[in-house]
Design an enzyme around this catalytic site. Structure first.
Site, PDB file in Angstrom:
ATOM      1  CD  GLU A  91      56.442  93.052 -54.911  1.00  0.00           C
ATOM      2  OE1 GLU A  91      57.315  93.511 -55.674  1.00  0.00           O
ATOM      3  OE2 GLU A  91      55.946  91.924 -55.039  1.00  0.00           O
ATOM      4  CE1 TYR A 106      96.935 115.610 -43.377  1.00  0.00           C
ATOM      5  CE2 TYR A 106      94.715 115.810 -44.274  1.00  0.00           C
ATOM      6  CZ  TYR A 106      95.703 116.232 -43.403  1.00  0.00           C
ATOM      7  OH  TYR A 106      95.450 117.266 -42.550  1.00  0.00           O
ATOM      8  CG  HIS A 151      57.320  86.698 -61.559  1.00  0.00           C
ATOM      9  ND1 HIS A 151      56.035  86.345 -61.889  1.00  0.00           N
ATOM     10  CD2 HIS A 151      57.227  87.411 -60.400  1.00  0.00           C
ATOM     11  CE1 HIS A 151      55.200  86.797 -60.971  1.00  0.00           C
ATOM     12  NE2 HIS A 151      55.898  87.460 -60.059  1.00  0.00           N
ATOM     13  CG  PHE A 206      60.494  88.795 -49.862  1.00  0.00           C
ATOM     14  CD1 PHE A 206      60.353  90.169 -49.902  1.00  0.00           C
ATOM     15  CD2 PHE A 206      59.365  88.030 -49.599  1.00  0.00           C
ATOM     16  CE1 PHE A 206      59.134  90.788 -49.698  1.00  0.00           C
ATOM     17  CE2 PHE A 206      58.133  88.638 -49.397  1.00  0.00           C
ATOM     18  CZ  PHE A 206      58.014  90.024 -49.449  1.00  0.00           C
ATOM     19  CG  ASN A 237      59.051  85.407 -52.805  1.00  0.00           C
ATOM     20  OD1 ASN A 237      58.181  85.503 -51.961  1.00  0.00           O
ATOM     21  ND2 ASN A 237      59.012  86.069 -53.937  1.00  0.00           N
ATOM     22  NE  ARG A 288     100.860 113.452 -41.830  1.00  0.00           N
ATOM     23  CZ  ARG A 288     100.265 114.619 -41.568  1.00  0.00           C
ATOM     24  NH1 ARG A 288      99.665 114.813 -40.408  1.00  0.00           N
ATOM     25  NH2 ARG A 288     100.254 115.594 -42.455  1.00  0.00           N
ATOM     26  CE1 TYR A 290      50.795  86.415 -52.367  1.00  0.00           C
ATOM     27  CE2 TYR A 290      52.817  85.691 -51.294  1.00  0.00           C
ATOM     28  CZ  TYR A 290      52.173  86.359 -52.325  1.00  0.00           C
ATOM     29  OH  TYR A 290      52.908  86.940 -53.316  1.00  0.00           O
TER      30      TYR A 290
END
Length: 523
Positions: A414, A281, A85, A329, A197, A284, A55
């Site tokens: 994905e 608070y 991409h 990834f 990646n 404190r 791959y």
């Protein structure tokens, strides 16, 4: 410039990564690292030569993983992945973050498991050293198959495309390369995939967040201690005996730090026998609230420092026989801590806003309502709290966990994504918002503190107060506040209060930080 950092060999911390991106530290490749890189690239060449199906080396990407690519087209495949991409949108991220992405990527590639060529890594180093930084849009990553879109933009300049920051301006890479006489490089098999990646976009944001959040937390303790003095707060909630019974590291650290800051104060002694039984608070419970945020910071830092020393691309080249297509990834391991840290920072803003409100009520002896002696004609500090309320409310919307969402991508290949890239951007926004809330608390705390004169606090608190007064005056009537707000924000961001406190503690041989200080040091 400090001594070399050896990419791929030395352990990278968040502060070291930031120093490398700022040019305060120089990174280099050792002979051992170069050997490892060449060995991994050699494995890829052997795979290509044997035409074994692997791959990303001789197949398409994502849903096209079953489409075989001929040896002649493997180089073209790697360049095409950068082009296809690079689909990010929105304003560019800060060039410091882009440079930090380059630093993190070099370190990951230098581990020698990515099959990338040495000349490609050296070209990335050239970009870092020459301060020619790729322009990366802030939106477009879902934080799963790595930060695909931002990393594609980050590495388009390697092949002569995209845009870069150069001497403070954005220019076309091709134009700049022509001017400098630089030629694009040619990517080999697997290199495009190795480059895009990975988790370097979200990790770079998180690295900056770790460093910025630590500065914010330390300033918050100093400002809170100043506000405690201004509002006649009790020191008892900070005693070690209490926190030994609930021993969270962050709580103990904050409690003992503030106890150290206040111990011996004449202001504290003056109201020792007052009728107040308990503080609200926001005063404190400072150890519990600030401490919980410190615990979240500690978890974030530990997680991010694992991430930035890891190999996060795909597939991983172990040797010529073993190539693993896995999910290193995927951003989920850091997306969850990033969301947790966002909530932790927001809470620092929430409690700071409450202390600002408390300082305006006029319930502390000698401290007037709205922190001004003459009101009516003057509104005093009333409207400052509107700003802290607005920022605190904005942060609540930003606290929705990005990692709670997942939208399938890549035609279902994905089918679960982390959205860590969105979470990391939100974290930096919340940090900035809280730094502005805290800067307003600083103004109010210094003002309240003034009304206890001629009583003196401890040497450290007095030095912190004087550092503020060096740039921000005591206010007696309404006036434009923009310059004062900017000056206060600069005090917080610059770390001046922290430096002053540390220098004063050293000069007077006083303890400053509390228990577990080793856990909360970013360096």
């Amino acid at each position: 410039m400090k001594n070399n950092f050896n990419y791929g060999v030395d352990q990278l911390s968040c502060s070291t990564a930031l120093q490398l991106s700022q040019g305060l530290l120089k990174g280099a490749l050792s002979d051992f690292t170069k050997t490892q890189i060449n060995k991994s690239a050699g494995y890829v060449q052997q795979i290509v030569a044997t035409e074994k199906t692997v791959y990303g080396i001789n197949t398409g990407f994502g849903p096209l993983c079953t489409t075989l690519i001929s040896p002649a087209d493997t180089r073209k495949l790697q360049e095409n992945i950068l082009k296809s991409h690079a689909v990010g949108v929105g304003e560019p991220i800060d060039p410091v973050l882009s440079k930090l992405m380059l630093v993190l990527k070099v370190h990951a590639l230098a581990k020698g498991f990515s099959g990338i060529q040495l000349q490609t890594v050296e070209r990335i180093l050239w970009h870092i050293e020459q301060d020619i930084i790729p322009v990366v849009p802030k939106q477009g990553s879902v934080g799963a198959s790595g930060d695909l879109a931002p990393l594609s933009h980050l590495f388009l300049p390697l092949i002569g495309l995209g845009k870069v920051w150069y001497k403070g301006e954005i220019v076309e890479t091709s134009t700049l390369f022509a001017r400098l006489g630089v030629s694009p490089i040619h990517l080999g098999a697997k290199e495009g995939l190795a480059l895009i990646n990975g988790t370097q976009f979200m990790a770079a944001h998180a690295v900056k967040a770790v460093v910025d959040m630590q500065n914010l937390l330390t300033n918050a303790d100093l400002v809170a201690a100043l506000m405690l003095e201004g509002l006649n707060g009790s020191i008892k909630p900070f005693l070690a005996e209490l926190h030994e019974l609930r021993p969270y590291k962050g709580n103990q650290f904050v409690a003992s730090t503030i106890h150290n800051l206040l111990q011996g104060s004449a202001i504290l002694t003056a109201h020792k026998n007052c009728s107040r039984v308990q503080d609200p608070y926001s005063l404190r419970c400072i150890p519990q609230i600030h401490g919980a945020s410190r615990n979240a910071w500690l978890h974030l830092r530990e997680t991010i420092e694992i991430e930035i020393n890891a190999v996060t691309d795909n597939p991983i080249i172990i040797n010529e026989e073993l190539t693993i297509s896995g999910g290193s990834f995927h951003g989920q391991p850091i997306a969850l801590p990033i969301d947790y840290a966002t909530l932790a920072v927001s809470e620092m803003g929430n409690v700071s806003d409450r202390r600002v409100y408390l300082s305006l009520e006029g319930d502390t002896p000698n401290v007037p309502k709205l922190l001004l002696k003459e009101t009516g004609l003057n509104s005093g500090f009333m409207i400052l709290q509107y700003t802290t309320a607005a920022l605190a409310s904005e942060n609540k919307g930003l606290c929705f966990p990005s990692s709670a969402d997942s939208i399938p991508t890549s035609l279902g290949q994905e089918d679960h994504v982390s959205m860590g890239s969105i979470g990391s951007r939100k974290l930096l926004q919340v940090i900035d918002n809280v730094s502005r809330i805290l800067s307003i608390e600083l103004i109010c705390a210094a003002q309240a503190f003034d009304f206890h004169r001629p009583l003196q606090s401890t040497p450290i608190i007095e030095a912190v107060h004087q550092e503020i007064r060096n740039v921000i005056p005591h206010i007696t009537e309404d006036q434009p506040m923009e310059a004062i707000l900017l000056a206060a924000h600069e005090i917080i961001q610059s770390g001046k209060l922290v430096q002053t406190a540390e220098a004063t503690a050293q000069a007077h041989e006083l303890a400053l930080y509390g228990k577990h200080v080793e856990h909360f040091n970013v360096y």
